[in-house]
Design a protein around this motif. Structure first.
Motif, PDB file in Angstrom:
ATOM      1  N   PHE A 133       0.178   1.892   8.610  1.00  0.00           N
ATOM      2  CA  PHE A 133      -0.062   0.461   8.808  1.00  0.00           C
ATOM      3  C   PHE A 133       1.276  -0.195   9.128  1.00  0.00           C
ATOM      4  CE2 PHE A 133      -0.092  -3.861   7.040  1.00  0.00           C
ATOM      5  CZ  PHE A 133      -1.244  -4.391   7.586  1.00  0.00           C
ATOM      6  N   HIS A 134       1.366  -0.749  10.343  1.00  0.00           N
ATOM      7  CA  HIS A 134       2.604  -1.415  10.753  1.00  0.00           C
ATOM      8  C   HIS A 134       2.510  -2.930  10.609  1.00  0.00           C
ATOM      9  CE1 HIS A 134       4.915   1.977  12.661  1.00  0.00           C
ATOM     10  NE2 HIS A 134       3.738   2.532  12.590  1.00  0.00           N
ATOM     11  N   GLY A 135       1.316  -3.444  10.515  1.00  0.00           N
ATOM     12  CA  GLY A 135       1.124  -4.891  10.415  1.00  0.00           C
ATOM     13  C   GLY A 135      -0.325  -5.206  10.770  1.00  0.00           C
ATOM     14  N   ILE A 179     -11.976   4.921   3.788  1.00  0.00           N
ATOM     15  CA  ILE A 179     -11.371   3.622   4.110  1.00  0.00           C
ATOM     16  C   ILE A 179     -11.933   2.613   3.118  1.00  0.00           C
ATOM     17  CG2 ILE A 179     -11.086   1.805   5.832  1.00  0.00           C
ATOM     18  CD1 ILE A 179     -11.571   3.942   8.000  1.00  0.00           C
ATOM     19  N   CYS A 180     -11.050   1.854   2.487  1.00  0.00           N
ATOM     20  CA  CYS A 180     -11.431   0.922   1.420  1.00  0.00           C
ATOM     21  C   CYS A 180     -11.484  -0.501   1.968  1.00  0.00           C
ATOM     22  CB  CYS A 180     -10.402   1.036   0.304  1.00  0.00           C
ATOM     23  SG  CYS A 180     -10.555  -0.168  -1.012  1.00  0.00           S
ATOM     24  N   GLY A 181     -12.234  -1.366   1.283  1.00  0.00           N
ATOM     25  CA  GLY A 181     -12.261  -2.779   1.641  1.00  0.00           C
ATOM     26  C   GLY A 181     -10.871  -3.399   1.631  1.00  0.00           C
ATOM     27  N   SER A 182     -10.020  -2.932   0.717  1.00  0.00           N
ATOM     28  CA  SER A 182      -8.655  -3.477   0.648  1.00  0.00           C
ATOM     29  C   SER A 182      -7.851  -3.080   1.893  1.00  0.00           C
ATOM     30  CB  SER A 182      -7.946  -3.019  -0.628  1.00  0.00           C
ATOM     31  OG  SER A 182      -7.918  -1.610  -0.713  1.00  0.00           O
ATOM     32  N   ASP A 183      -8.089  -1.865   2.428  1.00  0.00           N
ATOM     33  CA  ASP A 183      -7.447  -1.459   3.684  1.00  0.00           C
ATOM     34  C   ASP A 183      -7.856  -2.412   4.809  1.00  0.00           C
ATOM     35  OD1 ASP A 183      -6.323   0.905   2.553  1.00  0.00           O
ATOM     36  OD2 ASP A 183      -8.197   1.985   2.877  1.00  0.00           O
ATOM     37  N   HIS A 201      -8.980  -5.530   4.522  1.00  0.00           N
ATOM     38  CA  HIS A 201      -8.345  -6.839   4.321  1.00  0.00           C
ATOM     39  C   HIS A 201      -6.952  -6.874   4.951  1.00  0.00           C
ATOM     40  CE1 HIS A 201     -10.764  -9.469   1.805  1.00  0.00           C
ATOM     41  NE2 HIS A 201     -11.253  -8.396   1.215  1.00  0.00           N
ATOM     42  N   GLU A 202      -6.202  -5.783   4.727  1.00  0.00           N
ATOM     43  CA  GLU A 202      -4.838  -5.714   5.263  1.00  0.00           C
ATOM     44  C   GLU A 202      -4.875  -5.643   6.791  1.00  0.00           C
ATOM     45  OE1 GLU A 202      -1.968  -5.864   3.562  1.00  0.00           O
ATOM     46  OE2 GLU A 202      -2.828  -5.856   1.550  1.00  0.00           O
ATOM     47  N   TYR A 203      -5.810  -4.869   7.311  1.00  0.00           N
ATOM     48  CA  TYR A 203      -5.927  -4.701   8.755  1.00  0.00           C
ATOM     49  C   TYR A 203      -6.252  -6.041   9.429  1.00  0.00           C
ATOM     50  CZ  TYR A 203      -7.663  -2.899  13.248  1.00  0.00           C
ATOM     51  OH  TYR A 203      -7.858  -2.653  14.579  1.00  0.00           O
ATOM     52  N   VAL A 237      -1.073  -7.357   0.307  1.00  0.00           N
ATOM     53  CA  VAL A 237      -0.517  -6.636  -0.851  1.00  0.00           C
ATOM     54  C   VAL A 237       0.476  -5.564  -0.385  1.00  0.00           C
ATOM     55  CG1 VAL A 237      -1.096  -5.228  -2.870  1.00  0.00           C
ATOM     56  CG2 VAL A 237      -2.643  -7.043  -2.153  1.00  0.00           C
ATOM     57  N   ILE A 238       0.237  -5.029   0.802  1.00  0.00           N
ATOM     58  CA  ILE A 238       1.156  -4.016   1.334  1.00  0.00           C
ATOM     59  C   ILE A 238       2.551  -4.630   1.443  1.00  0.00           C
ATOM     60  CG2 ILE A 238       1.743  -2.701   3.435  1.00  0.00           C
ATOM     61  CD1 ILE A 238      -1.216  -2.018   3.715  1.00  0.00           C
ATOM     62  N   PRO A 239       3.551  -3.966   0.825  1.00  0.00           N
ATOM     63  CA  PRO A 239       4.880  -4.592   0.713  1.00  0.00           C
ATOM     64  C   PRO A 239       5.651  -4.643   2.033  1.00  0.00           C
ATOM     65  CG  PRO A 239       4.890  -2.399  -0.296  1.00  0.00           C
ATOM     66  CD  PRO A 239       3.475  -2.664   0.132  1.00  0.00           C
TER      67      PRO A 239
END
Ligand SMILES: [Zn+2]
Length: 353
Positions: free
Chosen positions: A6-8, A36-40, A42-44, A50-52
């Protein structure tokens, strides 16, 4: 080796990176299946949330992170000082990392660690890669013959297992699950395994209500067309359900979870909230209701879920709606979960494919 990183926002790439070294106290794993999770997602769609973006306080991990925190695999190397695991062992990976010395950890709740980290989310090692090194205590051995694809579903099921444990399930006859996404459906299966008689699901999607029934719901309602609270009352001598689980992350869902329980009933919040919901505190006082939260899982939950699946008390196979290759993770994984939301529950990446 390959790693899906994940780059952004909207930017996941299959990168070539260096193979990890198996350090002291670690095992190196060849991942098999990764969910693949719901949290993944959200980030996508909206991340990094949350990803630092700067080194994580516990793991030092930062963008770009290797994704994959729901996964199974086979141990291919054992680091110094590791006992009880050997090359060839098949494992499920418990991804949550904690520091062990913050007030939450000292209190015995590492799942609520103040520096909480995740393999495959906030560290630079994840399951969506050809090799990953993890602390040995995070590799949970699987019994003989336990399918590796089902093992990738253990993590989301432990979230449900813990949520049900937090609720007063022993005394519950009737439960409402609001939201039929992967976590809501996992809660349904755990409630069934724990012997709850009436499992009522409120979910707007026709297809997801069907999945809920396949996985153990005894009653399903569509909150758009059904008065769910009235239906629950009709099923419970006008009392309301003993317990409810908020798995929708929406205000209307939260209201249903709260209004659907009886006097001194308990609503357990499992969903992650971006906005703050409104709570009817007068109702909470008048009917002495309980509202509690459940975060991730506790030590022992992985073993408990693996045992329940091995014993046939939980059969999560219908949750797997597709299996794809790592190269297709964005098109057939993330984009499918956005564009064909109702069609899918869990998409697994088959690392060997
Ligand atoms: Zn801690």
């Amino acid at each position: 080796m390959r790693a899906a990183r994940f780059h952004g926002r909207g930017d996941i790439r299959i990168d070539q990176i260096e193979e990890p070294v198996c350090g002291e106290g670690e095992v190196k794993i060849r991942p098999a299946f990764v969910g693949i999770c719901g949290s993944d997602l959200h980030e996508y769609l909206g991340g990094p949330i949350v990803i630092p973006t700067k080194p994580h306080a516990l793991t030092g991990g930062q963008l770009p992170v290797t994704l994959g925190h729901e996964f199974s695999g086979t141990i291919e190397e054992v680091g110094q000082g590791v006992t009880g695991l050997k090359v060839g062992d098949r494992v499920a990976v418990r991804p949550n990392l904690s520091d062990g010395d913050c007030p939450s950890c000292v209190f015995g709740r590492p799942n609520c660690c103040r520096k909480l980290g995740f393999i495959g989310f906030s560290s630079n090692a994840g399951g969506l890669s050809d090799h990953v090194a993890v602390p040995a205590k995070h590799a949970i051995p699987l019994p003989e013959g336990f399918p590796l694809d089902l093992a990738a579903l253990v993590e989301p099921l432990t979230v449900a297992w813990h949520a049900v444990d937090r609720s007063p399930v022993e005394t519950a006859q009737t439960a409402i699950v609001v939201g039929g996404g992967p976590i809501g459906l996992a809660v349904v299966q755990v409630l069934k395994a724990r012997g709850v008689k009436n499992i009522i699901v409120a979910e707007v999607s026709d297809q997801r209500r069907e999945y809920a029934q396949i996985l153990g719901a005894t009653h399903v309602f569509n909150p758009i067309t059904d008065d769910v609270v009235a239906k629950v009352r009709a099923l419970t001598n006008d009392a309301g359900a003993d317990i409810s689980f908020e798995c929708s992350g929406a205000q209307a869902g939260f209201d249903t979870a709260m209004n659907g329980i009886r006097v001194r009933g308990t609503t357990t919040i499992v969903s992650l909230w971006e906005k703050k919901p409104v709570i009817d505190a007068f109702d909470v006082v008048s009917y002495e209701k309980h509202v509690i939260g459940a975060a991730i899982c506790e030590d022992g939950d992985f073993e408990a879920v693996i045992e329940a699946i091995a014993a046939g008390k939980i059969n999560p196979r219908p949750m797997i709606t597709s299996k794809i290759r790592m190269e297709d993770v964005e098109e057939k994984g993330f984009k499918a979960l956005v564009n064909e939301k109702d069609k899918h529950v869990k998409i697994l990446i088959d690392i060997e494919a």
